[in-house]
Design a protein around this motif. Structure first.
Motif, PDB file in Angstrom:
ATOM      1  N   ALA A   1       0.876  -1.013   0.087  1.00 24.96           N
ATOM      2  CA  ALA A   1       0.008   0.127   0.063  1.00 24.96           C
ATOM      3  C   ALA A   1       0.664   1.127   0.055  1.00 24.96           C
ATOM      4  O   ALA A   1       0.545   2.225  -0.739  1.00 24.96           O
ATOM      5  CB  ALA A   1      -0.804  -0.003   1.157  1.00 24.96           C
ATOM      6  N   TRP A   2       1.932   1.155   0.606  1.00 27.72           N
ATOM      7  CA  TRP A   2       2.845   2.513   0.945  1.00 27.72           C
ATOM      8  C   TRP A   2       3.466   2.521  -0.532  1.00 27.72           C
ATOM      9  O   TRP A   2       3.592   3.780  -1.055  1.00 27.72           O
ATOM     10  CB  TRP A   2       3.991   2.080   1.528  1.00 27.72           C
ATOM     11  N   ILE A   3       3.845   1.679  -1.140  1.00 23.85           N
ATOM     12  CA  ILE A   3       4.635   1.502  -2.609  1.00 23.85           C
ATOM     13  C   ILE A   3       3.377   2.215  -3.714  1.00 23.85           C
ATOM     14  O   ILE A   3       3.709   3.020  -4.593  1.00 23.85           O
ATOM     15  CB  ILE A   3       5.066   0.234  -3.211  1.00 23.85           C
ATOM     16  N   ALA A   4       2.250   1.580  -3.662  1.00 24.03           N
ATOM     17  CA  ALA A   4       1.096   2.095  -4.351  1.00 24.03           C
ATOM     18  C   ALA A   4       0.640   3.648  -4.031  1.00 24.03           C
ATOM     19  O   ALA A   4       0.690   4.499  -5.041  1.00 24.03           O
ATOM     20  CB  ALA A   4      -0.076   1.356  -4.155  1.00 24.03           C
ATOM     21  N   ALA A   5       0.642   3.973  -3.070  1.00 22.72           N
ATOM     22  CA  ALA A   5       0.751   5.286  -2.697  1.00 22.72           C
ATOM     23  C   ALA A   5       1.592   6.106  -3.342  1.00 22.72           C
ATOM     24  O   ALA A   5       1.588   7.479  -3.758  1.00 22.72           O
ATOM     25  CB  ALA A   5       0.536   5.781  -1.019  1.00 22.72           C
TER      26      ALA A   5
ATOM     27  N   PHE B   1       3.423   9.986  -7.334  1.00 24.81           N
ATOM     28  CA  PHE B   1       4.408  10.421  -8.674  1.00 24.81           C
ATOM     29  C   PHE B   1       3.594  10.810  -9.841  1.00 24.81           C
ATOM     30  O   PHE B   1       4.023  11.673 -10.861  1.00 24.81           O
ATOM     31  CB  PHE B   1       5.425   9.335  -8.932  1.00 24.81           C
ATOM     32  N   ILE B   2       2.677   9.827 -10.077  1.00 22.50           N
ATOM     33  CA  ILE B   2       1.739   9.955 -11.052  1.00 22.50           C
ATOM     34  C   ILE B   2       0.804  11.345 -11.275  1.00 22.50           C
ATOM     35  O   ILE B   2       0.823  12.194 -12.251  1.00 22.50           O
ATOM     36  CB  ILE B   2       0.916   9.040 -11.327  1.00 22.50           C
ATOM     37  N   PHE B   3       0.142  11.610 -10.056  1.00 19.85           N
ATOM     38  CA  PHE B   3      -0.399  13.005  -9.884  1.00 19.85           C
ATOM     39  C   PHE B   3      -0.037  14.146  -9.790  1.00 19.85           C
ATOM     40  O   PHE B   3      -0.331  15.253 -10.137  1.00 19.85           O
ATOM     41  CB  PHE B   3      -2.032  12.680  -8.912  1.00 19.85           C
ATOM     42  N   PHE B   4       1.224  13.947  -8.744  1.00 21.14           N
ATOM     43  CA  PHE B   4       1.756  15.303  -8.213  1.00 21.14           C
ATOM     44  C   PHE B   4       3.206  14.930  -7.840  1.00 21.14           C
ATOM     45  O   PHE B   4       3.322  14.166  -6.855  1.00 21.14           O
ATOM     46  CB  PHE B   4       0.985  16.117  -7.380  1.00 21.14           C
ATOM     47  N   TRP B   5       4.213  14.905  -8.636  1.00 18.93           N
ATOM     48  CA  TRP B   5       5.566  14.306  -8.544  1.00 18.93           C
ATOM     49  C   TRP B   5       6.149  14.776  -7.072  1.00 18.93           C
ATOM     50  O   TRP B   5       6.725  13.965  -6.487  1.00 18.93           O
ATOM     51  CB  TRP B   5       6.495  14.505  -9.786  1.00 18.93           C
ATOM     52  N   PRO B   6       6.085  15.896  -6.665  1.00 19.73           N
ATOM     53  CA  PRO B   6       6.578  16.096  -5.392  1.00 19.73           C
ATOM     54  C   PRO B   6       5.908  15.378  -4.265  1.00 19.73           C
ATOM     55  O   PRO B   6       6.716  15.163  -3.097  1.00 19.73           O
ATOM     56  CB  PRO B   6       6.477  17.511  -5.130  1.00 19.73           C
ATOM     57  N   LEU B   7       4.679  14.934  -4.394  1.00 24.79           N
ATOM     58  CA  LEU B   7       3.892  14.260  -3.264  1.00 24.79           C
ATOM     59  C   LEU B   7       4.711  13.082  -3.343  1.00 24.79           C
ATOM     60  O   LEU B   7       4.872  12.197  -2.230  1.00 24.79           O
ATOM     61  CB  LEU B   7       2.582  14.144  -3.600  1.00 24.79           C
TER      62      LEU B   7
ATOM     63  N   LEU C   1       7.672  11.939  -4.458  1.00 27.06           N
ATOM     64  CA  LEU C   1       8.960  12.126  -3.806  1.00 27.06           C
ATOM     65  C   LEU C   1       8.699  12.241  -2.221  1.00 27.06           C
ATOM     66  O   LEU C   1       9.680  11.454  -1.638  1.00 27.06           O
ATOM     67  CB  LEU C   1       9.364  13.269  -4.284  1.00 27.06           C
ATOM     68  N   ALA C   2       8.021  12.995  -1.750  1.00 25.85           N
ATOM     69  CA  ALA C   2       7.633  13.266  -0.330  1.00 25.85           C
ATOM     70  C   ALA C   2       7.530  11.856   0.405  1.00 25.85           C
ATOM     71  O   ALA C   2       8.044  11.643   1.383  1.00 25.85           O
ATOM     72  CB  ALA C   2       6.819  14.177   0.015  1.00 25.85           C
ATOM     73  N   THR C   3       6.650  11.044  -0.351  1.00 25.77           N
ATOM     74  CA  THR C   3       6.381   9.664   0.153  1.00 25.77           C
ATOM     75  C   THR C   3       7.472   8.895   0.197  1.00 25.77           C
ATOM     76  O   THR C   3       7.768   8.040   1.106  1.00 25.77           O
ATOM     77  CB  THR C   3       5.174   8.926  -0.712  1.00 25.77           C
ATOM     78  N   LEU C   4       8.320   8.877  -0.899  1.00 23.95           N
ATOM     79  CA  LEU C   4       9.547   7.898  -0.849  1.00 23.95           C
ATOM     80  C   LEU C   4      10.496   8.337   0.019  1.00 23.95           C
ATOM     81  O   LEU C   4      11.011   7.360   0.917  1.00 23.95           O
ATOM     82  CB  LEU C   4      10.147   8.137  -2.332  1.00 23.95           C
ATOM     83  N   PHE C   5      10.667   9.761   0.385  1.00 32.53           N
ATOM     84  CA  PHE C   5      11.573  10.021   1.587  1.00 32.53           C
ATOM     85  C   PHE C   5      11.072   9.570   2.708  1.00 32.53           C
ATOM     86  O   PHE C   5      11.700   9.259   3.785  1.00 32.53           O
ATOM     87  CB  PHE C   5      11.692  11.623   1.342  1.00 32.53           C
ATOM     88  N   TYR C   6       9.811   9.723   3.064  1.00 30.12           N
ATOM     89  CA  TYR C   6       9.028   9.385   4.200  1.00 30.12           C
ATOM     90  C   TYR C   6       9.380   7.936   4.465  1.00 30.12           C
ATOM     91  O   TYR C   6       9.514   7.243   5.587  1.00 30.12           O
ATOM     92  CB  TYR C   6       7.611   9.762   4.311  1.00 30.12           C
TER      93      TYR C   6
END
Length: 134
Positions: free
Chosen positions: A16-20, A25-31, A33-38
């Motif tokens: 679920a984290w990977i899907a989020a 990245f698909i809808f708003f790349w900074p989001l 990127l932020a999820t990846l960093f988190y």
């Protein structure tokens, strides 16, 4: 709200984290990127899955020191049964890993023998002298 989303994703595991992250990245790349960093910062990316992490603490598994020891349940009969079961499962795992190692070695030997046979077959015709043409 962020804690609710985090809890909801944790209940569903690493997928679920990977899907989020991918959707971010698909809808708003900074989001994304932020999820990846988190995920990296909170060790969700490389550690055991979130659901397993929560359940292991709930059931008393201690990951300190990497020894996999369990806390006492307070019932000595259950603790003895649990320790015996864990020991038996560890023995079975070692036996299975040994079996897999022997299987890999046998496969490697078979492949090497086939290689050597092929090499010997291709070397024979080249080594045989040709009859002089008359």
């Amino acid at each position: 709200m962020a804690r609710n989303v985090e809890g909801w994703l944790d209940q569903r595991g690493k997928g679920a984290w990977i899907a989020a992250m991918v959707l971010g990245f698909i809808f708003f790349w900074p989001l994304g990127l932020a999820t990846l960093f988190y995920m990296i910062w909170s060790k969700r990316m490389f550690g055991r899955s979130c659901r397993n992490h929560d359940q292991s603490h709930r059931f008393g598994r201690s990951f300190g020191g990497g020894n996999g020891a369990f806390r006492s349940s307070g019932n000595s009969a259950f603790d003895a049964y649990r320790e015996e079961t864990i020991r038996r499962l560890m023995d079975e795992q070692e036996a299975f890993e040994s079996f897999l190692q022997r299987l890999r070695e046998a496969k490697d030997k078979t492949e090497f023998d086939a290689f050597m046979d092929d090499r010997a077959k291709t070397a024979r015709p080249a080594a045989a002298p040709e009859a002089p043409a008359s």
